[in-house]
Design an enzyme around this catalytic site. Structure first.
Site, PDB file in Angstrom:
ATOM      1  N   SER A  69     103.343  54.927  60.885  1.00 44.64           N
ATOM      2  CA  SER A  69     102.170  55.198  60.068  1.00 44.64           C
ATOM      3  C   SER A  69     101.074  54.163  60.361  1.00 44.64           C
ATOM      4  CB  SER A  69     102.558  55.218  58.585  1.00 44.64           C
ATOM      5  OG  SER A  69     101.528  55.765  57.792  1.00 44.64           O
ATOM      6  N   ASP A  75     104.685  66.635  60.361  1.00 42.81           N
ATOM      7  CA  ASP A  75     103.815  65.624  59.753  1.00 42.81           C
ATOM      8  C   ASP A  75     102.475  66.253  59.376  1.00 42.81           C
ATOM      9  OD1 ASP A  75     102.346  63.360  59.062  1.00 42.81           O
ATOM     10  OD2 ASP A  75     103.177  62.135  60.679  1.00 42.81           O
ATOM     11  N   HIS A  83     105.671  63.531  57.033  1.00 45.44           N
ATOM     12  CA  HIS A  83     105.315  62.183  57.492  1.00 45.44           C
ATOM     13  C   HIS A  83     106.435  61.175  57.244  1.00 45.44           C
ATOM     14  CE1 HIS A  83     102.670  58.902  58.569  1.00 45.44           C
ATOM     15  NE2 HIS A  83     102.847  58.316  57.404  1.00 45.44           N
TER      16      HIS A  83
END
Length: 337
Positions: A125, A268, A301
């Site tokens: 991330s 994601d 995600h």
């Protein structure tokens, strides 16, 4: 043990000069005795990547992919994330900072420690975006870049979500709780929620379990994360841009000397897989040491923290123990700075 480097006069992108506290932890082998791996934490993460409270114990530790018996593993806290519990180290002028500024603090920290070469830099991330930023800042620093579930730019989609997050953080009565609940809805997917909850309710309160789960995550984060830290970290997501504002992302990435190992996630909804694949295809035309792997998951995600077997399978070839042992003497002078 949490250690600290003070940068007395750091000038951010807005031109403001202030003291920055850069805290970090080292795991595994002592610095200067083994290949060094930098691990960058995610938005609400911290430097405790392994151990009793380690958030990445499935990947970092003895005999794990990032083997603490083989590597020196260092993790910096993004300045202002509040992990040192010192309110004077929080950053309240958060809109003046960019992720490139944070990369510059990391660069300063590495120099202070005498580190001139990293065997690898890994992050998920915003931590993965920070890998990109650090490599763009110093193209010869990292031998192996592993950006996971991220991108080298903030897309309009990311900017939109962060705008809503910023509004919540600045206007809500319970900002950390509410922003966290909102964030969990785009960190996961509808399929992930369906598999986990299936419209079930608590037998006593009759509340939907998805509602109590969201409340739990909001309350849990509020207990350990400062509002100022959340505002900063959310803002930094909007500043991801390795081109420095020029829009020449590929030209910047092409200058990176190290091997680039992109890991994306097919579900994601934050950093889209199609963006990563586009980066891979376009960059592979001008750079021959780039690869991509895709995690298959319904969890969106957050899959980079859930699908540990898949991620381990992708990471293992990068961190081959026998190759490292054979090359140990070759790189020792670089590790020592």
């Amino acid at each position: 043990m949490l250690q600290e480097i003070i940068i007395p006069e750091f000038r951010n992108s807005a031109g403001t000069v202030q003291k920055i506290a850069l805290t970090y932890q080292v795991f595994g082998q002592p610095l200067g005795t083994a290949p060094i791996v930098l691990v960058n934490h995610s938005l609400t993460g911290n430097s405790q990547i392994t151990g009793e409270q380690g958030w990445w114990n499935s990947i970092v530790g003895p005999k794990k992919c990032l083997d603490t018996e083989i590597f020196s593993i260092i993790c910096f806290n993004i300045p202002g994330n509040g992990y040192d519990d010192k309110k004077e180290h929080l950053i309240h002028n958060y809109r003046e900072f960019t992720l490139q500024d944070i990369a510059r603090t990391f660069q300063t920290g590495l120099k202070e420690l005498g580190i001139t070469k990293l065997f690898a830099a890994v992050g998920g991330s915003i931590g993965g975006a920070l890998v990109w930023e650090l490599a763009a800042l110093q193209p010869d620093l990292i031998e192996n870049l592993v950006p996971i579930a991220t991108d080298y730019k903030a897309t309009d989609w990311v900017l939109a979500h962060c705008k809503v997050q910023d509004q919540i953080l600045n206007n809500s009565v319970t900002p950390v709780q509410d922003a966290r609940q909102h964030a969990m809805t785009f960190y996961r997917t509808p399929q992930s929620f369906t598999q986990k909850f299936r419209r079930t309710k608590n037998e006593v309160s009759l509340e939907f379990n998805i509602h109590s789960w969201l409340s739990h995550h909001g309350e849990k984060l509020e207990k350990r994360f400062q509002l100022a830290s959340y505002k900063l970290m959310n803002h930094l997501l909007t500043t991801i841009d390795i081109s420095g504002g020029t829009g020449n992302y590929l030209d910047t990435a092409a200058k990176i000397e190290g091997n680039i190992h992109i890991v994306t996630i097919d579900s994601d909804w934050f950093f889209l897989a199609e963006e990563n694949w586009e980066t891979y295809v376009e960059l592979s035309l001008i750079k021959n040491n780039i690869s991509i792997n895709e995690i298959k998951s319904i969890h969106g995600h957050d899959a980079f923290l859930i699908e540990n077997r898949q991620l381990s399978r992708f990471l293992k070839p990068i961190f081959q123990q026998e190759k490292l042992k054979n090359e140990e003497n070759k790189y020792r002078t670089l590790w020592n700075g």
